[in-house]
Design an enzyme around this catalytic site. Structure first.
Site, PDB file in Angstrom:
ATOM      1  N   VAL A 121       0.843  -1.197   0.000  1.00 24.05           N
ATOM      2  CA  VAL A 121       0.000   0.000   0.000  1.00 24.05           C
ATOM      3  C   VAL A 121       0.882   1.252   0.000  1.00 24.05           C
ATOM      4  O   VAL A 121       0.659   2.205  -0.751  1.00 24.05           O
ATOM      5  CB  VAL A 121      -0.932  -0.006   1.229  1.00 24.05           C
ATOM      6  CG1 VAL A 121      -1.719   1.290   1.297  1.00 24.05           C
ATOM      7  CG2 VAL A 121      -1.856  -1.212   1.186  1.00 24.05           C
ATOM      8  N   ASP A 176       3.970   1.517  -1.063  1.00 29.07           N
ATOM      9  CA  ASP A 176       4.630   1.635  -2.368  1.00 29.07           C
ATOM     10  C   ASP A 176       3.714   2.270  -3.402  1.00 29.07           C
ATOM     11  O   ASP A 176       4.134   3.117  -4.188  1.00 29.07           O
ATOM     12  CB  ASP A 176       5.078   0.252  -2.864  1.00 29.07           C
ATOM     13  CG  ASP A 176       6.200  -0.328  -2.037  1.00 29.07           C
ATOM     14  OD1 ASP A 176       6.919   0.451  -1.384  1.00 29.07           O
ATOM     15  OD2 ASP A 176       6.354  -1.567  -2.036  1.00 29.07           O
ATOM     16  N   SER A 195      18.578   2.366   0.271  1.00 31.51           N
ATOM     17  CA  SER A 195      17.438   1.500  -0.023  1.00 31.51           C
ATOM     18  C   SER A 195      17.486   1.146  -1.504  1.00 31.51           C
ATOM     19  O   SER A 195      18.329   1.650  -2.252  1.00 31.51           O
ATOM     20  CB  SER A 195      16.127   2.202   0.322  1.00 31.51           C
ATOM     21  OG  SER A 195      16.021   3.409  -0.393  1.00 31.51           O
ATOM     22  N   LEU A 196      16.592   0.277  -1.940  1.00 37.32           N
ATOM     23  CA  LEU A 196      16.573  -0.179  -3.326  1.00 37.32           C
ATOM     24  C   LEU A 196      15.385   0.418  -4.066  1.00 37.32           C
ATOM     25  O   LEU A 196      14.293   0.558  -3.511  1.00 37.32           O
ATOM     26  CB  LEU A 196      16.499  -1.706  -3.398  1.00 37.32           C
ATOM     27  CG  LEU A 196      17.712  -2.489  -2.901  1.00 37.32           C
ATOM     28  CD1 LEU A 196      17.420  -3.983  -2.931  1.00 37.32           C
ATOM     29  CD2 LEU A 196      18.941  -2.174  -3.742  1.00 37.32           C
ATOM     30  N   LYS A 223      14.194 -11.531  -1.417  1.00 43.96           N
ATOM     31  CA  LYS A 223      14.128 -10.333  -0.585  1.00 43.96           C
ATOM     32  C   LYS A 223      13.454 -10.706   0.737  1.00 43.96           C
ATOM     33  O   LYS A 223      12.237 -10.866   0.806  1.00 43.96           O
ATOM     34  CB  LYS A 223      13.344  -9.232  -1.301  1.00 43.96           C
ATOM     35  CG  LYS A 223      13.390  -7.891  -0.605  1.00 43.96           C
ATOM     36  CD  LYS A 223      12.730  -6.823  -1.468  1.00 43.96           C
ATOM     37  CE  LYS A 223      12.811  -5.472  -0.796  1.00 43.96           C
ATOM     38  NZ  LYS A 223      12.014  -5.406   0.455  1.00 43.96           N
ATOM     39  N   LYS A 247      20.841  -7.985  -8.743  1.00 46.20           N
ATOM     40  CA  LYS A 247      22.060  -7.185  -8.715  1.00 46.20           C
ATOM     41  C   LYS A 247      22.947  -7.571  -9.897  1.00 46.20           C
ATOM     42  O   LYS A 247      22.955  -8.728 -10.320  1.00 46.20           O
ATOM     43  CB  LYS A 247      22.839  -7.432  -7.415  1.00 46.20           C
ATOM     44  CG  LYS A 247      22.059  -7.172  -6.138  1.00 46.20           C
ATOM     45  CD  LYS A 247      22.867  -7.589  -4.916  1.00 46.20           C
ATOM     46  CE  LYS A 247      22.065  -7.405  -3.628  1.00 46.20           C
ATOM     47  NZ  LYS A 247      22.795  -7.885  -2.438  1.00 46.20           N
ATOM     48  N   CYS A 277     -34.174 -10.515   1.745  1.00 45.65           N
ATOM     49  CA  CYS A 277     -35.422 -10.475   0.991  1.00 45.65           C
ATOM     50  C   CYS A 277     -36.197 -11.739   1.369  1.00 45.65           C
ATOM     51  O   CYS A 277     -35.632 -12.837   1.351  1.00 45.65           O
ATOM     52  CB  CYS A 277     -35.143 -10.445  -0.510  1.00 45.65           C
ATOM     53  SG  CYS A 277     -36.622 -10.661  -1.542  1.00 45.65           S
TER      54      CYS A 277
END
Length: 516
Positions: A42, A44, A89-90, A125, A298, A434
């Site tokens: 969220v 991001d 950071s990446l 990750k 990388k 209903c």
């Protein structure tokens, strides 16, 4: 940068200010308080929306925007120290097209100086908390949190409780200074155990293993840290050595030094192999004993890494390719109401389409009146959606800071959308119903249920055919199924004699089913 030469409207300025405030609050809760208020996916998505608006209207960029700095200040309980080497950071990619764009971008940066096609390292990750470790003459002397990437918190005593971090490097002749980066994390079963213990003592539960790992590292009492059994994967080695030529060599040396290195890493020869790696682990990651949220890609060559260097915030030679988020923001277009076979009305949010866990989500359940009241939902609201049990989309919560002016409150329908009869809700139930037994939705639901495999298992009668039978008034109850004939069936759209004959045979066979 995309520049929009039109003057921003007051609505655009207000939206950007609201986005900036929302992202700032989330960033403060994440980095300073270690108490996240929204999921990474969220954050991001909202961060990217803020970036895109600022790219379109650069005159609206302010110095305090979250996009204008690397991170937030570390909390003040521990001593703040400066990183020996900035802990960047990446940059994030969310699909292969964005990964390809990153690849083309760094190639353009090098121009003609690229000697040959490079190799890529893929690593999972890990969903934990980044740590920088410093060793002098082979002895651990400092452990620091990422903080804002320039300064972090000295948590050396807590780091020493992590048994997978060596207090002394396993080298006969260690170099004078070694810097190691990695991820402290909690295994899934330890995370569950910690939350069970916190529930028993009345403490608030951790939202996820990453949140629990970050909170554990910031405990002032190192005995609590030791009890929680944090683990650690090393992923970066900073060491000036003529014997190290690529990142794979560094990972091998880290293992020799006594560190755990993730065994699921892979050396890839092309982006196609990178894509195959990502696709493999997008499903297999659920079998791992710890949480992951993507793949880090990388460039393997250390000389290429040095040539490319870093931007103000990210290394150019690495990127995080994140899995499709399990929860994402989108907007409410309208709310409709479905009627089930028991007459129960279910409000359904009609959404701006969003890619969620590999599929396009356009609708999400709102459950019942109580849930509508709890959400305080308005048309046009930005909401967070997820797949309950990874199958059924549902609205998790509303982001009221982004609510448009004059938005209309969503309330439960007072009449059945199928037959128009007044609906009722008894105090004993959360469900609104209903009660018209002739309601087409109730008839359809009853017949579909009757024909399904767990019931009479009438092969060939699905939802579309039932819809046709009810609309043509050939079937008003389950009993009417057993009076259908060939002429009636073949008169329906897309029904031939062969398929009609099979349906009639299946209906006849259902009479032999045991009553239970």
């Amino acid at each position: 940068m995309i520049v929009n030469h039109q003057t921003p409207t007051p609505e655009i300025s207000q939206k950007l200010a609201q986005l900036r405030l929302t992202v700032q609050r989330a960033s403060y809760a994440y980095y300073v308080l270690d108490d996240p208020i929204m999921e990474d996916g969220v954050y991001d998505r909202l961060y990217r929306e803020l970036q895109e608006l600022e790219n379109q209207y650069p005159e609206l960029i302010s110095p305090d925007s979250p996009t204008q700095r690397v991170g937030e200040k570390p909390a003040a309980q521990f001593q703040s120290v400066t990183h020996n080497i900035p802990l960047y950071s990446l940059e994030n990619a969310f699909n292969m097209a964005e990964l390809q764009a990153w690849d083309e971008k760094w190639r353009r940066f090098l121009g003609d100086s690229l000697p040959q096609d490079p190799k890529y390292i893929c690593e999972l990750k890990i969903d934990g908390s980044a740590i920088a470790l410093t060793y002098h003459n082979g002895i651990l002397v400092r452990g620091v949190t990422r903080g804002d990437g320039v300064t972090g918190e000295d948590i050396t005593q807590n780091v020493k409780t992590i048994r997978s971090i060596p207090l002394k490097l396993h080298l006969d002749n260690p170099p004078p200074v070694v810097e190691v980066r990695g991820e402290a994390f909690l295994s899934n079963h330890i995370f569950v155990q910690i939350n069970q213990e916190r529930q028993q003592t009345g403490e608030p539960l951790f939202a996820n293993p990453r949140n629990a790992a970050a909170g554990t590292l910031r405990q002032l009492d190192s005995r609590i840290v030791a009890d929680r059994r944090l683990d650690f994967f090393a992923y970066t080695l900073h060491l000036d050595s003529p014997n190290l030529h690529d990142h794979w060599d560094c990972l091998e040396l880290l293992q020799k030094m006594g560190f755990k290195v993730n065994p699921n890493r892979q050396l890839c020869q092309s982006l196609l192999e990178v894509q195959q790696y990502l696709e493999t682990w997008e499903t297999q990651r659920r079998e791992l004993p710890y949480m992951t949220d993507g793949v880090v890609v990388k460039l393997n060559s250390l000389s290429l890494q040095k040539q490319l260097g870093e931007t103000r915030k990210f290394p150019r030679w690495a990127i995080a390719l994140k899995y499709p988020a399990e929860e994402l923001p989108t907007k409410i277009i309208s709310v409709t109401f479905q009627v089930g076979r028991t007459g129960a009305l279910t409000p359904v949010a009609e959404l701006e389409p969003v890619q969620l866990a590999g599929t396009t989500v356009k609708r999400a359940t709102l459950h019942n009146q109580d849930r509508l009241t709890e959400l305080d939902l308005h048309i046009g609201d930005t909401v967070i959606v997820r797949k309950a049990g990874e199958i059924i989309p549902e609205v998790v919560r509303v982001l009221p800071d982004l609510r448009p002016t004059g938005a209309k409150l969503v309330t439960m329908s007072t009449h059945c959308p199928e037959c128009g009869e007044t609906v009722i809700k008894t105090p004993a139930e959360a469900v609104t119903r209903c009660i018209n037994s002739s309601c087409p939705a109730i008839v359809r639901g009853s017949i579909i249920h009757w024909c399904q495999r767990p019931a009479l298992d009438i092969n060939g009668i699905g939802e579309k055919l039932v819809q046709q039978l009810v609309d043509a008034q050939l079937v008003r109850s389950v009993a009417d199924l057993y009076h259908l004939n060939m002429d009636q069936l073949v008169a329906l759209e897309r029904q031939g004699q062969k398929s009609a004959q099979k349906i009639l045979e299946a209906i006849a066979a259902s009479k032999k089913q045991p009553w239970h």
